[in-house]
Motif scaffolding. Sequence first.
Motif, PDB file in Angstrom:
ATOM      1  N   GLY A  73      74.052  33.226  31.603  1.00 24.19           N
ATOM      2  CA  GLY A  73      73.636  34.604  31.833  1.00 24.19           C
ATOM      3  C   GLY A  73      72.141  34.839  31.781  1.00 24.19           C
ATOM      4  O   GLY A  73      71.673  35.938  32.073  1.00 24.19           O
ATOM      5  N   MET A  74      71.354  33.820  31.422  1.00 23.73           N
ATOM      6  CA  MET A  74      69.902  33.980  31.329  1.00 23.73           C
ATOM      7  C   MET A  74      69.314  34.361  32.690  1.00 23.73           C
ATOM      8  O   MET A  74      69.702  33.814  33.719  1.00 23.73           O
ATOM      9  CB  MET A  74      69.288  32.663  30.835  1.00 23.73           C
ATOM     10  CG  MET A  74      67.771  32.648  30.782  1.00 23.73           C
ATOM     11  SD  MET A  74      67.147  31.018  30.206  1.00 23.73           S
ATOM     12  CE  MET A  74      67.331  31.225  28.436  1.00 23.73           C
ATOM     13  N   ALA A  75      68.386  35.298  32.700  1.00 18.60           N
ATOM     14  CA  ALA A  75      67.739  35.710  33.942  1.00 18.60           C
ATOM     15  C   ALA A  75      66.899  34.572  34.513  1.00 18.60           C
ATOM     16  O   ALA A  75      66.424  33.706  33.776  1.00 18.60           O
ATOM     17  CB  ALA A  75      66.857  36.926  33.686  1.00 18.60           C
ATOM     18  N   LYS A  76      66.726  34.597  35.822  1.00 16.79           N
ATOM     19  CA  LYS A  76      65.984  33.520  36.494  1.00 16.79           C
ATOM     20  C   LYS A  76      64.570  33.371  35.935  1.00 16.79           C
ATOM     21  O   LYS A  76      64.131  32.252  35.637  1.00 16.79           O
ATOM     22  CB  LYS A  76      65.933  33.789  37.999  1.00 16.79           C
ATOM     23  CG  LYS A  76      65.184  32.716  38.790  1.00 16.79           C
ATOM     24  CD  LYS A  76      65.144  33.049  40.269  1.00 16.79           C
ATOM     25  CE  LYS A  76      64.266  34.239  40.545  1.00 16.79           C
ATOM     26  NZ  LYS A  76      64.118  34.541  41.982  1.00 16.79           N
ATOM     27  N   ASP A  77      63.860  34.473  35.770  1.00 13.03           N
ATOM     28  CA  ASP A  77      62.488  34.407  35.262  1.00 13.03           C
ATOM     29  C   ASP A  77      62.439  33.832  33.848  1.00 13.03           C
ATOM     30  O   ASP A  77      61.533  33.067  33.503  1.00 13.03           O
ATOM     31  CB  ASP A  77      61.840  35.791  35.289  1.00 13.03           C
ATOM     32  CG  ASP A  77      61.542  36.269  36.703  1.00 13.03           C
ATOM     33  OD1 ASP A  77      61.572  35.421  37.627  1.00 13.03           O
ATOM     34  OD2 ASP A  77      61.294  37.475  36.890  1.00 13.03           O
ATOM     35  N   ALA A  78      63.416  34.195  33.042  1.00 15.20           N
ATOM     36  CA  ALA A  78      63.479  33.658  31.679  1.00 15.20           C
ATOM     37  C   ALA A  78      63.772  32.163  31.712  1.00 15.20           C
ATOM     38  O   ALA A  78      63.235  31.395  30.909  1.00 15.20           O
ATOM     39  CB  ALA A  78      64.552  34.391  30.874  1.00 15.20           C
ATOM     40  N   GLY A  79      64.629  31.738  32.647  1.00 15.53           N
ATOM     41  CA  GLY A  79      64.928  30.320  32.782  1.00 15.53           C
ATOM     42  C   GLY A  79      63.704  29.516  33.185  1.00 15.53           C
ATOM     43  O   GLY A  79      63.440  28.439  32.652  1.00 15.53           O
ATOM     44  N   LEU A  80      62.929  30.052  34.125  1.00 15.57           N
ATOM     45  CA  LEU A  80      61.706  29.371  34.551  1.00 15.57           C
ATOM     46  C   LEU A  80      60.678  29.332  33.425  1.00 15.57           C
ATOM     47  O   LEU A  80      59.904  28.377  33.303  1.00 15.57           O
ATOM     48  CB  LEU A  80      61.123  30.063  35.781  1.00 15.57           C
ATOM     49  CG  LEU A  80      61.919  29.920  37.080  1.00 15.57           C
ATOM     50  CD1 LEU A  80      61.339  30.816  38.167  1.00 15.57           C
ATOM     51  CD2 LEU A  80      61.933  28.463  37.551  1.00 15.57           C
ATOM     52  N   ALA A  81      60.670  30.355  32.584  1.00 18.55           N
ATOM     53  CA  ALA A  81      59.710  30.430  31.482  1.00 18.55           C
ATOM     54  C   ALA A  81      59.960  29.371  30.407  1.00 18.55           C
ATOM     55  O   ALA A  81      59.061  29.063  29.620  1.00 18.55           O
ATOM     56  CB  ALA A  81      59.746  31.824  30.860  1.00 18.55           C
ATOM     57  N   THR A  82      61.154  28.798  30.374  1.00 20.80           N
ATOM     58  CA  THR A  82      61.437  27.756  29.379  1.00 20.80           C
ATOM     59  C   THR A  82      60.659  26.481  29.661  1.00 20.80           C
ATOM     60  O   THR A  82      60.474  25.649  28.765  1.00 20.80           O
ATOM     61  CB  THR A  82      62.939  27.407  29.359  1.00 20.80           C
ATOM     62  OG1 THR A  82      63.312  26.828  30.622  1.00 20.80           O
ATOM     63  CG2 THR A  82      63.792  28.630  29.077  1.00 20.80           C
ATOM     64  N   GLY A  83      60.220  26.282  30.913  1.00 16.51           N
ATOM     65  CA  GLY A  83      59.520  25.052  31.271  1.00 16.51           C
ATOM     66  C   GLY A  83      60.457  23.893  31.543  1.00 16.51           C
ATOM     67  O   GLY A  83      60.011  22.773  31.791  1.00 16.51           O
ATOM     68  N   ALA A 203      72.519  33.462  39.863  1.00 17.58           N
ATOM     69  CA  ALA A 203      72.937  34.592  40.700  1.00 17.58           C
ATOM     70  C   ALA A 203      72.004  35.752  40.381  1.00 17.58           C
ATOM     71  O   ALA A 203      71.129  35.643  39.520  1.00 17.58           O
ATOM     72  CB  ALA A 203      74.383  34.955  40.395  1.00 17.58           C
ATOM     73  N   ALA A 204      72.200  36.874  41.060  1.00 19.48           N
ATOM     74  CA  ALA A 204      71.356  38.039  40.794  1.00 19.48           C
ATOM     75  C   ALA A 204      71.515  38.518  39.355  1.00 19.48           C
ATOM     76  O   ALA A 204      70.575  39.048  38.747  1.00 19.48           O
ATOM     77  CB  ALA A 204      71.706  39.162  41.764  1.00 19.48           C
ATOM     78  N   THR A 205      72.707  38.302  38.781  1.00 18.44           N
ATOM     79  CA  THR A 205      72.983  38.773  37.420  1.00 18.44           C
ATOM     80  C   THR A 205      72.633  37.758  36.341  1.00 18.44           C
ATOM     81  O   THR A 205      72.752  38.046  35.156  1.00 18.44           O
ATOM     82  CB  THR A 205      74.470  39.131  37.285  1.00 18.44           C
ATOM     83  OG1 THR A 205      75.270  38.004  37.674  1.00 18.44           O
ATOM     84  CG2 THR A 205      74.821  40.314  38.169  1.00 18.44           C
ATOM     85  N   GLY A 206      72.211  36.556  36.723  1.00 18.99           N
ATOM     86  CA  GLY A 206      71.815  35.574  35.727  1.00 18.99           C
ATOM     87  C   GLY A 206      72.365  34.181  35.992  1.00 18.99           C
ATOM     88  O   GLY A 206      73.019  33.925  37.011  1.00 18.99           O
ATOM     89  N   LEU A 207      72.098  33.279  35.072  1.00 17.35           N
ATOM     90  CA  LEU A 207      72.491  31.879  35.219  1.00 17.35           C
ATOM     91  C   LEU A 207      74.013  31.744  35.283  1.00 17.35           C
ATOM     92  O   LEU A 207      74.717  32.250  34.411  1.00 17.35           O
ATOM     93  CB  LEU A 207      71.938  31.063  34.044  1.00 17.35           C
ATOM     94  CG  LEU A 207      71.976  29.543  34.150  1.00 17.35           C
ATOM     95  CD1 LEU A 207      70.861  28.936  33.277  1.00 17.35           C
ATOM     96  CD2 LEU A 207      73.303  28.959  33.716  1.00 17.35           C
ATOM     97  N   ARG A 208      74.493  31.060  36.319  1.00 15.73           N
ATOM     98  CA  ARG A 208      75.945  30.931  36.495  1.00 15.73           C
ATOM     99  C   ARG A 208      76.416  29.471  36.500  1.00 15.73           C
ATOM    100  O   ARG A 208      77.609  29.214  36.449  1.00 15.73           O
ATOM    101  CB  ARG A 208      76.389  31.587  37.803  1.00 15.73           C
ATOM    102  CG  ARG A 208      75.886  30.886  39.048  1.00 15.73           C
ATOM    103  CD  ARG A 208      76.348  31.575  40.323  1.00 15.73           C
ATOM    104  NE  ARG A 208      77.771  31.459  40.549  1.00 15.73           N
ATOM    105  CZ  ARG A 208      78.353  30.421  41.161  1.00 15.73           C
ATOM    106  NH1 ARG A 208      77.631  29.384  41.575  1.00 15.73           N
ATOM    107  NH2 ARG A 208      79.647  30.410  41.357  1.00 15.73           N
ATOM    108  N   GLU A 209      75.496  28.511  36.598  1.00  8.94           N
ATOM    109  CA  GLU A 209      75.922  27.108  36.636  1.00  8.94           C
ATOM    110  C   GLU A 209      74.842  26.194  36.075  1.00  8.94           C
ATOM    111  O   GLU A 209      73.661  26.322  36.398  1.00  8.94           O
ATOM    112  CB  GLU A 209      76.262  26.685  38.063  1.00  8.94           C
ATOM    113  CG  GLU A 209      76.772  25.249  38.161  1.00  8.94           C
ATOM    114  CD  GLU A 209      77.213  24.861  39.559  1.00  8.94           C
ATOM    115  OE1 GLU A 209      77.773  23.773  39.724  1.00  8.94           O
ATOM    116  OE2 GLU A 209      77.011  25.666  40.495  1.00  8.94           O
TER     117      GLU A 209
END
Length: 282
Positions: A73-83, A203-209
């Motif tokens: 469910g993590m947002a795309k921008d938050a996922g990219l921010a993890t590095g 997805a638009a709503t967050g991490l799905r896979e």
Amino acid sequence: MGENRASVRAVGVGISVVLLVVGAAACSSDDKKDTAKAAPAATGAAAGASATATATKGPEAFAAAGYRGLKPGMAKDAGLATGALESSPVSLLDGCTDFVYKGGPAPDQARMAAEAATEARYKDLNAQADAASGKAPAPGGTLPPNASAKDAAAAAAGSAAAAADSAASAKLIADATQALVAMRFAQEAKDQAYLATGRVSFAATGLRELAAPADARTAEGIGAGSTVEALQQAYGAKGLQLDKRGRYVMPAEGQQGWQYEFTVDGGKVTGMAAVNRDIKCS
């Protein structure tokens, strides 16, 4: 004579005392050497134990609850921010945005262009088929016994038009179905392309896979290269089953809607992922 003997005894006692003192000093020196030798040995043992503890910790286990800082469910921008991910997407197919883990392959522009063309054709044909299916074909009607030749000709033309419309609609539906099949093939090709490196899909709503890289292992030691027998032994009692696509799946404990999927080939696991299929890309 008595005095001489006394002197000799005194000298003898003095020598004995000196010898005792020298011996004690030598023993003390030997004890210090032994202690000095023992200390490094103890230090080495402690270092060895520390190294063993570090070695047994091992790499992070792959899990649906999270991997490399990425969570359901993590947002795309938050996922990219993890590095943990490369910044450029490797696929935009069907509305999802896929990234590879840090150090993974660069985007394949030719494959992405082919995906975009396949998806555009599918959407276009699907829209046309939907529109065509909503049109009711004009009925040919029944001619009265006294109908003129002109009426008969008009009725025939109407029937032909209705048949043509039906045929066109049938063709559009068939073409749209083929386009859908092409989309499924494109999705499978994408999965195969990143089977070894792994990928993450938003997805638009967050991490799905979360698709695992080939070197990842679950807490039970399952990963690419594990036998199907080992997979069944590890998860047979946890709901593992074979789905219609030929993959082994089981629910992810504590993650509602999420499941583990194990791709197999030749009796061995070739890939694994944690995914929520209820989350649609678009």
